[in-house]
Scaffold this active site. Structure first.
Site, PDB file in Angstrom:
ATOM      1  N   ALA A  27       5.315   8.252  -9.369  1.00 53.18           N
ATOM      2  CA  ALA A  27       4.596   7.216  -8.622  1.00 53.18           C
ATOM      3  C   ALA A  27       4.922   5.812  -9.117  1.00 53.18           C
ATOM      4  O   ALA A  27       4.258   4.857  -8.715  1.00 53.18           O
ATOM      5  CB  ALA A  27       3.094   7.460  -8.720  1.00 53.18           C
ATOM      6  N   GLU A  68      13.142   3.684  -7.983  1.00 53.56           N
ATOM      7  CA  GLU A  68      14.169   3.057  -8.816  1.00 53.56           C
ATOM      8  C   GLU A  68      14.803   4.083  -9.750  1.00 53.56           C
ATOM      9  O   GLU A  68      16.022   4.096  -9.940  1.00 53.56           O
ATOM     10  CB  GLU A  68      13.552   1.911  -9.612  1.00 53.56           C
ATOM     11  CG  GLU A  68      13.152   0.730  -8.733  1.00 53.56           C
ATOM     12  CD  GLU A  68      12.468  -0.382  -9.495  1.00 53.56           C
ATOM     13  OE1 GLU A  68      12.904  -1.536  -9.356  1.00 53.56           O
ATOM     14  OE2 GLU A  68      11.499  -0.098 -10.235  1.00 53.56           O
ATOM     15  N   GLU A 112       5.273  -2.404  -3.700  1.00 49.25           N
ATOM     16  CA  GLU A 112       5.027  -3.543  -4.582  1.00 49.25           C
ATOM     17  C   GLU A 112       4.347  -4.714  -3.871  1.00 49.25           C
ATOM     18  O   GLU A 112       3.455  -5.370  -4.432  1.00 49.25           O
ATOM     19  CB  GLU A 112       6.339  -4.011  -5.215  1.00 49.25           C
ATOM     20  CG  GLU A 112       6.826  -3.162  -6.380  1.00 49.25           C
ATOM     21  CD  GLU A 112       7.471  -1.856  -5.980  1.00 49.25           C
ATOM     22  OE1 GLU A 112       7.880  -1.097  -6.854  1.00 49.25           O
ATOM     23  OE2 GLU A 112       7.569  -1.577  -4.755  1.00 49.25           O
ATOM     24  N   ARG A 145       0.657  -4.627  -3.658  1.00 52.01           N
ATOM     25  CA  ARG A 145      -0.036  -4.689  -4.947  1.00 52.01           C
ATOM     26  C   ARG A 145       0.190  -6.022  -5.661  1.00 52.01           C
ATOM     27  O   ARG A 145      -0.178  -6.168  -6.821  1.00 52.01           O
ATOM     28  CB  ARG A 145       0.427  -3.527  -5.828  1.00 52.01           C
ATOM     29  CG  ARG A 145      -0.041  -2.179  -5.270  1.00 52.01           C
ATOM     30  CD  ARG A 145       0.351  -1.021  -6.140  1.00 52.01           C
ATOM     31  NE  ARG A 145      -0.201   0.223  -5.596  1.00 52.01           N
ATOM     32  CZ  ARG A 145       0.475   1.374  -5.536  1.00 52.01           C
ATOM     33  NH1 ARG A 145       1.724   1.437  -5.950  1.00 52.01           N
ATOM     34  NH2 ARG A 145      -0.099   2.452  -5.049  1.00 52.01           N
TER      35      ARG A 145
END
Length: 248
Positions: A51, A103, A123, A126
């Site tokens: 995650a 990634e 991203e 968040r």
């Protein structure tokens, strides 16, 4: 046959990557090329592959900008050792492959996804930005526009669509079995050939076309004259080598 299995083992955290795990990955992938390993399988315990960044740790540490930059550099160190180390890394993916998990997966040479697997870069939602190489590897896999879309809108990819855009190369019911099959196949290649395939191609992608052409010629000169190549060419010339043809 010299196949290593590397397992993410924080299932209660959906295998989120804390700094301790990153340091372990640095050590493991630095060591593999020196231990006679011919291929590696990257897998995870629990229902999810990874995650991403351990957000709880990140929140708790209250890192400064300089602190987090150093964390990111360790992520780069780990993932570069995977991509450029010369040992084929096959990732068996399931459940969440999001943020830093994507990634990590993108640093593997082959990605095998299961039917429950989904890919995302959350991203933007968040208030974060990628720091583990997504702007390099994920953008290379799927293109800048798709990556920006994923980050801005939270778009997820799964199933055949994930294969079609390049996030994974295989979609199967049992990704770990398929990953082992691919690792065993890759491990049969001469180690020097695999080293070139799993490091030189990535290096050449970072070069100008003229420099890459020169580097390719140099690598081919070394690899294509190795003893193992001569033996296999002799088998081809003698008619005993396996034929290249589609399965019937």
């Amino acid at each position: 046959m010299g196949i290593a299995t590397v397992t993410l083992n924080r299932p209660a955290k959906r295998n989120a990557l804390d700094i301790a795990t990153i340091e372990e990955l640095v050590d493991i992938f630095a060591a593999l090329p020196h231990e006679g390993i011919r291929a590696a399988i990257l897998r995870a315990e629990g229902p999810h592959f990874c995650a991403g960044l351990d957000l709880v740790e990140h929140h708790r540490e209250e890192r400064s900008a300089a602190d987090f930059m150093r964390v990111c550099m360790r992520w780069h160190e780990a993932f570069n050792k995977m991509e450029y180390g010369g040992v084929p890394v096959i990732a068996a993916l399931k459940g969440a492959v999001v943020g830093g998990g994507l990634e990590l997966a993108s640093a593997a040479h082959i990605r095998v996804a299961g039917p429950d697997c989904y890919f995302g870069l959350p991203e933007g939602q968040r208030g974060l930005f990628t720091g583990g190489g997504a702007t390099i590897r994920v953008a290379d896999l799927i293109g800048k526009a798709r990556m920006i879309d994923m980050m801005l809108t939270g778009r997820l990819y799964a199933g055949d669509e994930a294969v079609s855009v390049g996030l994974c190369q295989y979609l199967v019911e049992d990704p770990e079995t398929k990953a082992r099959e691919l690792a065993e196949r890759a491990a049969q290649n001469p180690a020097l050939s695999n080293f070139a395939i799993c490091s030189a191609i990535s290096h050449m992608q970072n070069m100008s076309a003229l420099d890459a052409a020169y580097a390719e010629a140099v690598v081919a000169g070394v690899v294509n004259t190795q003893d193992a190549a001569r033996e296999r060419l002799a088998a081809f010339a003698g008619g005993t080598a396996a034929k290249v043809r589609p399965d019937s």
